[in-house]
Design a protein around this motif. Sequence first.
Motif, PDB file in Angstrom:
ATOM      1  N   GLU A 276      25.251  44.473  97.842  1.00 30.80           N
ATOM      2  CA  GLU A 276      24.681  43.899  96.633  1.00 30.80           C
ATOM      3  C   GLU A 276      25.026  42.424  96.518  1.00 30.80           C
ATOM      4  N   ILE A 277      24.049  41.611  96.127  1.00 35.65           N
ATOM      5  CA  ILE A 277      24.331  40.232  95.715  1.00 35.65           C
ATOM      6  C   ILE A 277      24.813  40.321  94.276  1.00 35.65           C
ATOM      7  N   ALA A 278      26.119  40.371  94.123  1.00 38.89           N
ATOM      8  CA  ALA A 278      26.708  40.734  92.831  1.00 38.89           C
ATOM      9  C   ALA A 278      26.934  39.552  91.908  1.00 38.89           C
ATOM     10  N   GLY A 279      27.095  38.354  92.458  1.00 37.75           N
ATOM     11  CA  GLY A 279      27.366  37.190  91.629  1.00 37.75           C
ATOM     12  C   GLY A 279      26.926  35.915  92.309  1.00 37.75           C
ATOM     13  N   TYR A 280      26.581  34.919  91.509  1.00 33.86           N
ATOM     14  CA  TYR A 280      26.151  33.616  92.051  1.00 33.86           C
ATOM     15  C   TYR A 280      26.429  32.539  91.023  1.00 33.86           C
ATOM     16  N   ARG A 305      32.814  35.563  87.516  1.00 38.12           N
ATOM     17  CA  ARG A 305      32.475  36.036  86.172  1.00 38.12           C
ATOM     18  C   ARG A 305      31.093  36.685  86.176  1.00 38.12           C
ATOM     19  N   ASP A 306      30.151  36.074  86.864  1.00 36.57           N
ATOM     20  CA  ASP A 306      28.800  36.625  86.945  1.00 36.57           C
ATOM     21  C   ASP A 306      28.807  38.010  87.584  1.00 36.57           C
ATOM     22  N   ALA A 307      29.702  38.211  88.549  1.00 34.67           N
ATOM     23  CA  ALA A 307      29.797  39.499  89.236  1.00 34.67           C
ATOM     24  C   ALA A 307      30.635  40.511  88.480  1.00 34.67           C
ATOM     25  N   GLY A 308      31.295  40.089  87.398  1.00 34.99           N
ATOM     26  CA  GLY A 308      32.208  40.981  86.699  1.00 34.99           C
ATOM     27  C   GLY A 308      33.392  41.361  87.563  1.00 34.99           C
ATOM     28  N   THR A 309      33.853  40.406  88.372  1.00 34.02           N
ATOM     29  CA  THR A 309      34.896  40.656  89.368  1.00 34.02           C
ATOM     30  C   THR A 309      36.118  39.789  89.084  1.00 34.02           C
ATOM     31  N   GLU A 310      37.293  40.373  89.175  1.00 32.68           N
ATOM     32  CA  GLU A 310      38.534  39.623  89.043  1.00 32.68           C
ATOM     33  C   GLU A 310      38.928  39.036  90.401  1.00 32.68           C
ATOM     34  N   ALA A 407      33.316  40.398  98.882  1.00 37.03           N
ATOM     35  CA  ALA A 407      33.587  39.137  99.569  1.00 37.03           C
ATOM     36  C   ALA A 407      32.984  37.984  98.784  1.00 37.03           C
ATOM     37  N   LEU A 408      33.591  36.831  98.936  1.00 37.79           N
ATOM     38  CA  LEU A 408      33.111  35.597  98.322  1.00 37.79           C
ATOM     39  C   LEU A 408      32.667  34.639  99.416  1.00 37.79           C
ATOM     40  N   VAL A 409      31.478  34.068  99.272  1.00 40.91           N
ATOM     41  CA  VAL A 409      30.940  33.108 100.246  1.00 40.91           C
ATOM     42  C   VAL A 409      30.763  31.767  99.542  1.00 40.91           C
ATOM     43  N   ALA A 419      28.051  25.867  95.817  1.00 43.40           N
ATOM     44  CA  ALA A 419      27.469  27.171  95.524  1.00 43.40           C
ATOM     45  C   ALA A 419      28.434  28.258  95.947  1.00 43.40           C
ATOM     46  N   ALA A 420      28.401  29.366  95.228  1.00 47.31           N
ATOM     47  CA  ALA A 420      29.259  30.511  95.531  1.00 47.31           C
ATOM     48  C   ALA A 420      28.472  31.791  95.290  1.00 47.31           C
ATOM     49  N   VAL A 421      28.621  32.741  96.206  1.00 49.97           N
ATOM     50  CA  VAL A 421      27.963  34.043  96.095  1.00 49.97           C
ATOM     51  C   VAL A 421      29.005  35.134  96.308  1.00 49.97           C
ATOM     52  N   VAL A 422      28.975  36.146  95.450  1.00 43.85           N
ATOM     53  CA  VAL A 422      29.812  37.335  95.601  1.00 43.85           C
ATOM     54  C   VAL A 422      28.940  38.469  96.130  1.00 43.85           C
ATOM     55  N   VAL A 423      29.362  39.081  97.233  1.00 45.81           N
ATOM     56  CA  VAL A 423      28.655  40.250  97.771  1.00 45.81           C
ATOM     57  C   VAL A 423      29.571  41.457  97.680  1.00 45.81           C
TER      58      VAL A 423
END
Length: 441
Positions: A276-280, A305-310, A407-409, A419-423
């Motif tokens: 899932e592309i969970a956050g951006y 924060r967008d991904a709801g991830t700590e 993971a964070l990219v 730019a940052a993306v959480v998968v």
Amino acid sequence: MSGPRTASPTVPGAARNAAGDAHEPVVVTGIGLLAPNGVGLEPYWAALLAGRSGIRTLDRFDVSRYDVRLAGQIDAFDPAQHLPSRLLPQTDVSTRLALVAADWALRDAGIEPGDLVDYATGVVTANAAGGFEFTHREFQKLWSRGPSSVSVYESFAWFYAVNTGQISIRHQFRGPSSAFVAEQAGGLDALGHARRTVRQGTPAVVAGGVDSALDPWGWVSQIASGRLSRATDPERAYLPFDVAAGGYVPGEGGALLLLEAASAARARGVRRLYGEIAGYAATFDPPPGSPRPPGLRRAIELALRDAGTEPGEIDVVFADAAGVQPLDRAEAEAIGSVFGPGAVPVTTPKPLTGRLYSGGGPVDVATALLAIRDGVLPPTAGSADIPADYRIDLVRGEPRPASVTTALVLARGRWGFNAAVVVRGVGRQNPSPGPHEPHPS
């Protein structure tokens, strides 16, 4: 090799699904990837884990008079074997790579011609250089033979948005489509915007980035940045986070991913979900001389924060890894400030591929998804002597077995783009390669 954050508007008349859900998971169901060390997703992954590099002396023209000679060059690829002959005269190298990557992503997702049609599918791509090689060739004709010799395709083959257009035309996708120009950060921006497009009601979007600028004009343009490595040993040329870091090696290639609403993927009986592309999130650095800090840390925090991830839930960071010491130090500080000193493994595949500009972020996202799938972190090749004050846990030497769920990219583009993306994984999947990809030799 930079420009405005967005380069083309949404396609007019695109119908939107009124059932769009701003919170529905957006999943990756197909990946098409072409990199200097591996043409195809599984060959690339095998090369990465084995430490096989695609960096060598550029041989598409004589580079002996330049003090930068190494590049990540794709050799095992003949576009004539993958594309109709009518497309070859009207496309640049980068567009041919993008078209094939899109074909492979769709096939990897189990999409047959006609399955995704009309306004149900969009295309969002990023490109940093445009059609450099095509334009250089046509300009040579203009100067040496006159305007009547210039290809009519020059009117669009050079343009940053041409990959979006050509993919849309080839597959008759008329959904909301865009193009992004933000240098290295652009590929993650494309994925983030594609996720937003899906959540607004478009069931599927082909998204990612591809770049190639390995002709004489493109080469000089890249050298002018002052950030390229002048090393001659491919194994020591690109050393991110190392005390000997002296610049990066440019490369060509990238990846396109098929993003779908989870409900749409389930409805068509998708056989595999990569994740899932969970956050951006995207931010901009302040102007030079400003007392304000760079924007990378803020991008990380917003994406989490967008991904709801700590922070403690991130299992690995795929770093931007510029290979330029001030930039490496700034990135290490941003990672450490969010996660704590050495609290999360950090890695990057770029020393084996070169820096792929808009293609780099999508390749890193694909790599992160494979790390989640197979439970292993690829090492950062070459880098060995990390300054103690960077305080990062850089994965080095051999692949590191790890339980990876999130993971964070990261990506940064010249002139201040971040730019940052959480998968995030969605369960164990079948790791067998798709039928479109050559097997590793």
